[in-house]
Design an enzyme around this catalytic site. Structure first.
Site, short mmCIF file in Angstrom:
data_model
loop_
_atom_site.label_atom_id
_atom_site.label_comp_id
_atom_site.label_asym_id
_atom_site.label_seq_id
_atom_site.Cartn_x
_atom_site.Cartn_y
_atom_site.Cartn_z
N HIS A 193 0.81 -1.21 0.00
CA HIS A 193 0.00 0.00 0.00
C HIS A 193 0.86 1.27 0.00
CE1 HIS A 193 -3.67 -2.12 2.13
NE2 HIS A 193 -3.57 -2.42 0.85
N HIS A 238 -7.50 -0.59 3.74
CA HIS A 238 -6.96 -0.96 2.43
C HIS A 238 -7.22 0.21 1.47
CE1 HIS A 238 -6.04 -5.23 3.37
NE2 HIS A 238 -6.76 -4.86 4.42
C1 LIG Z 1 -0.48 -7.31 -4.52
C2 LIG Z 1 -1.35 -6.17 -4.06
C3 LIG Z 1 -2.41 -6.42 -3.18
C4 LIG Z 1 -3.22 -5.36 -2.76
N1 LIG Z 1 -4.35 -5.64 -2.04
C5 LIG Z 1 -5.26 -4.66 -1.81
C6 LIG Z 1 -6.52 -4.95 -1.25
O1 LIG Z 1 -6.87 -6.11 -0.98
N2 LIG Z 1 -7.39 -3.94 -1.06
C7 LIG Z 1 -7.07 -2.65 -1.36
O2 LIG Z 1 -7.89 -1.76 -1.11
N3 LIG Z 1 -5.87 -2.33 -1.91
C8 LIG Z 1 -4.98 -3.31 -2.17
N4 LIG Z 1 -3.80 -3.02 -2.78
C9 LIG Z 1 -3.47 -1.60 -3.04
C10 LIG Z 1 -4.24 -0.96 -4.19
O3 LIG Z 1 -4.47 -1.88 -5.22
C11 LIG Z 1 -3.42 0.22 -4.70
O4 LIG Z 1 -3.17 1.10 -3.63
C12 LIG Z 1 -4.11 1.00 -5.80
O5 LIG Z 1 -4.57 0.13 -6.79
C13 LIG Z 1 -3.13 2.02 -6.36
O6 LIG Z 1 -3.74 2.72 -7.42
P1 LIG Z 1 -2.92 3.80 -8.24
O7 LIG Z 1 -3.84 4.34 -9.26
O8 LIG Z 1 -2.27 4.73 -7.29
O9 LIG Z 1 -1.71 3.00 -8.92
P2 LIG Z 1 -1.73 1.72 -9.87
O10 LIG Z 1 -3.04 1.05 -9.85
O11 LIG Z 1 -0.54 0.92 -9.49
O12 LIG Z 1 -1.58 2.32 -11.33
C14 LIG Z 1 -0.38 2.83 -11.84
C15 LIG Z 1 -0.35 2.51 -13.33
O13 LIG Z 1 0.65 3.27 -13.94
C16 LIG Z 1 1.37 2.46 -14.83
N5 LIG Z 1 2.70 3.06 -14.96
C17 LIG Z 1 3.63 3.23 -13.99
N6 LIG Z 1 4.72 3.84 -14.49
C18 LIG Z 1 4.45 4.07 -15.79
C19 LIG Z 1 5.18 4.67 -16.86
N7 LIG Z 1 6.41 5.15 -16.68
N8 LIG Z 1 4.60 4.76 -18.08
C20 LIG Z 1 3.34 4.27 -18.28
N9 LIG Z 1 2.62 3.67 -17.33
C21 LIG Z 1 3.17 3.58 -16.09
C22 LIG Z 1 1.39 1.10 -14.16
O14 LIG Z 1 1.69 0.07 -15.04
C23 LIG Z 1 -0.02 1.04 -13.60
O15 LIG Z 1 -0.93 0.53 -14.52
C24 LIG Z 1 -2.95 -4.04 -3.19
C25 LIG Z 1 -1.89 -3.78 -4.05
C26 LIG Z 1 -1.09 -4.83 -4.50
C27 LIG Z 1 0.02 -4.54 -5.47
#
Ligand SMILES: Cc1cc2nc3c(=O)[nH]c(=O)nc-3n(C[C@H](O)[C@H](O)[C@H](O)COP(=O)(O)OP(=O)(O)OC[C@H]3O[C@@H](n4cnc5c(N)ncnc54)[C@H](O)[C@@H]3O)c2cc1C
Length: 600
Positions: free
Chosen positions: A531, A577
């Site tokens: 997270h 979460h």
């Molecule tokens: C294994 C795991 C289990 C988890 N379990 C839970 C859970 O049960 N419940 C919960 O609430 N949360 C959970 N989380 C946390 C939650 O999923 C994340 O906090 C949330 O999805 C983050 O969203 P975001 O939009 O910040 O980033 P992300 O969803 O990570 O999106 C970032 C995106 O940017 C892309 N990207 C990155 N760098 C570049 C670049 N240079 N060029 C182009 N694209 C790029 C990536 O490929 C990705 O698609 C978990 C996370 C993980 C990894």
């Protein structure tokens, strides 16, 4: 974290690439244009350009509702369609460590005897919503009120955020669980809106569900309940399935470019960063894409700050020492990196109704998989943990409670009806109780290892785990509370024999040992909940808070044409979460863009 990977056939992971629709591109040279209104990175738009991922797809969807604006989503990872390991709720984090994971690691963590931890992040169209364990928790009233306070913007308060929370998800019926009590009416933390993410209560009952619920009734301080899961009809509901895939073919103003990395943003004119260089390989050609309105960075807590730093937006001295020309001196970029620590305690139990047999027996595994494939029912239609609990701990040594208030937790208990670890033992049945610290004080930072090869070089990720002594004390208290919890009648009463037989592995040694043994157990076994937050955190801009990166409208300070909308803007880590709060800030953030550009 689940150990079922060894039983996954490769076909569960085979990514499906090239789905043959006009708006999904796998090569920047095929894009119909290089100038969009918005570019979403982790989702890229061209009036707007954005990056995909959990938040980015929300942004792309809502912006492209206005057919007069062109939107490009840029995503580094793969198309996630048709990958069973992503779709099956029970396998939840089964895709971690595979080709749809960035597979980052931390630097050695001194607080953990210099262990290096995995940092999984989604490398696919749904970002980490494709990889996560699907647990759905909204965050507390105190949490959002604290964001309103930190930003001095009341529109982040609990009351003001409710309409955006309701835009995210819809509660749908479970597929195969006759024992669930009806969801409590008017509970604001229960998914209660009409948005595209499907949320259900556990799809399939497990043997421990009511032991947990009934056990907690004996203990005043424990609040437990059934998990909500981001799933519907027995399969994962992700940012990709809910927000992006349904519109890819139907909105001519939306293009999605996958397998392409944003390398850095470039300054189009003084202080305006509305161009992005993208590449598909280390030595491949760079393509420049331009947003006429804005670039929205939604590359997550690791990706967004890395892209900012590579673009010269960050701590001036640090960047210049690396040989990156400083463009905007923003000392907070990459700082304030926080994750939730978690420690697993595992017990041998007298039940033979745990899921251990299914994980170690190929025939049973296949039978359970077939039931899921044919009917979306059975164990695989639900996540491994049906029940969750949150606790307050007493103030330790006069230290102030670091959570955001009386309604926010310090620790979390997650109960799993089986062995939740690297490798299920060949014999025995187990209960796993994960003890997480949801209000940690320790902080770390993200820095560049090297500017060479841009985003093809992994950044340096330092969570600073256990750098604040309070976290160790709080985890020790969490372990004691977990033991109290498992002393309640449902776990100890003979029927015909007590449910819990004995702790196993390192926990057995620690539990029966000294305080030092327990401390060693934590330092040698603790991991994180995956997270990470805070590397581009929002703030009011007050001089007393110099490490803010984004303002209350999520615009990067001192920069024009650039916002960050993802988990990196959280000023403090939610005591829950993260995905539901991420979706909520994405809905709130994209409405801010629409308001600023006079969009419908
Ligand atoms: C294994 C795991 C289990 C988890 N379990 C839970 C859970 O049960 N419940 C919960 O609430 N949360 C959970 N989380 C946390 C939650 O999923 C994340 O906090 C949330 O999805 C983050 O969203 P975001 O939009 O910040 O980033 P992300 O969803 O990570 O999106 C970032 C995106 O940017 C892309 N990207 C990155 N760098 C570049 C670049 N240079 N060029 C182009 N694209 C790029 C990536 O490929 C990705 O698609 C978990 C996370 C993980 C990894």
């Amino acid at each position: 974290m689940l150990s079922s990977k060894s039983l996954l056939s490769l076909s569960l992971l085979a990514p499906l690439i090239g789905v043959g629709n006009a708006a999904l591109f796998t090569d920047p040279r095929d894009l119909p244009k290089t100038k969009y209104d918005f570019i979403v990175i982790g989702g890229l738009q061209l009036s707007y350009i954005a990056v995909a991922g959990t938040a980015g797809n929300v942004v792309a969807n809502r912006l492209s509702e206005d057919s007069t604006k062109t939107v490009l989503v840029v995503e580094a990872g793969l198309n996630d369609a048709g990958i069973q390991a992503i779709e099956i709720p029970f396998l939840d984090s089964g895709p971690t460590g595979t080709s749809v994971d960035w597979n980052y690691t931390t630097v050695p963590q001194p607080g953990l005897n210099n262990r290096i931890l995995d940092v999984p992040r989604g490398f696919a169209l749904g970002g980490s919503s494709d990889l996560n364990s699907m647990i759905w928790t909204q965050g507390s009233e105190d949490l959002f009120n604290s964001y309103a306070e930190v930003t001095e913007d009341p529109s982040w308060s609990w009351d003001a955020i409710q309409p955006f929370w309701k835009r995210v998800s819809t509660l749908v019926p479970s597929t195969d669980n006759p024992y669930l009590p009806p969801p409590p009416a008017n509970n604001p933390t229960l998914s209660n809106g009409d948005g595209p993410i499907q949320v259900n209560l556990p799809n399939f009952p497990t043997d421990i569900d009511f032991r947990v619920i009934n056990g907690s009734k004996e203990l005043e301080e424990a609040g437990t309940g059934f998990n909500q899961e981001s799933a519907g009809g027995g399969q994962r509901s992700s940012s990709s399935t809910a927000y992006l895939r349904p519109i890819i073919n139907s909105r001519p103003n939306l293009d999605v470019l996958i397998q392409t990395r944003a390398m850095k943003l470039t300054e189009t004119y003084n202080g305006t960063f509305t161009s992005v260089e993208v590449a598909q390989s280390i030595d491949g050609p760079l393509t420049v894409l331009n947003a006429t309105s804005e670039i929205i960075l939604s590359a997550g807590s690791i990706g967004s700050s890395q892209i900012l730093l590579l673009s010269g937006i960050g701590p001036k001295d640090e960047l210049e020492a690396m040989g990156v020309p400083s463009k905007i001196d923003l000392p907070g970029v990459g700082k304030n990196l926080v994750d939730h620590p978690v420690i697993l305690t595992i017990y041998q139990v007298s039940s033979n109704s745990t899921f251990d047999d299914i994980l170690r027996n190929t025939t049973l595994f296949q039978k359970t998989l077939t039931l899921w494939e044919e009917e979306r029912k059975g164990l695989f239609s639900t996540i491994p943990s049906n029940v969750i609990g949150f606790m307050k701990i007493p103030e330790l040594e006069g230290e102030k409670d670091p959570s955001t208030g009386a309604k926010s937790a310090n620790t979390e208990f997650l109960f799993t009806n089986g062995f939740f670890g690297a490798q299920v033992p060949t014999e025995g049945h187990f209960l796993t109780l994960a003890v997480a610290l949801v209000s940690p004080k320790s902080k770390g930072s993200l820095t560049l290892k090297s500017p060479e090869n841009g985003t093809f070089t992994e950044p340096s990720i330092d969570y600073g785990l256990l750098s604040d002594e309070w976290d160790l004390e709080a985890l020790m208290q969490g372990l004691r509370d977990s033991e109290t919890f498992l002393n309640a009648t449902p776990w100890t009463q003979p029927s015909p024999e007590p449910y819990i037989i004995e702790p196993v592995g390192d926990w057995a040694t620690a539990r029966n040992g000294t305080a030092k043994d327990r401390e060693d157990f934590i330092r040698n076994n603790m991991v994180t909940v995956f997270h990470p937050i805070g590397t581009a955190r929002m703030s009011s801009g007050s001089p007393s808070d110099p490490l803010g990166v984004t303002d209350a409208r999520l615009r990067v300070r001192g920069v024009k044409g650039l916002r960050v909308i993802d988990a990196s803007v959280f000023p403090t880590i939610p005591e829950c979460h993260l995905q539901a709060p991420v979706y909520t800030i994405a809905e709130r953030g994209v409405q801010m863009i629409k308001d600023d550009f006079g969009m419908a």
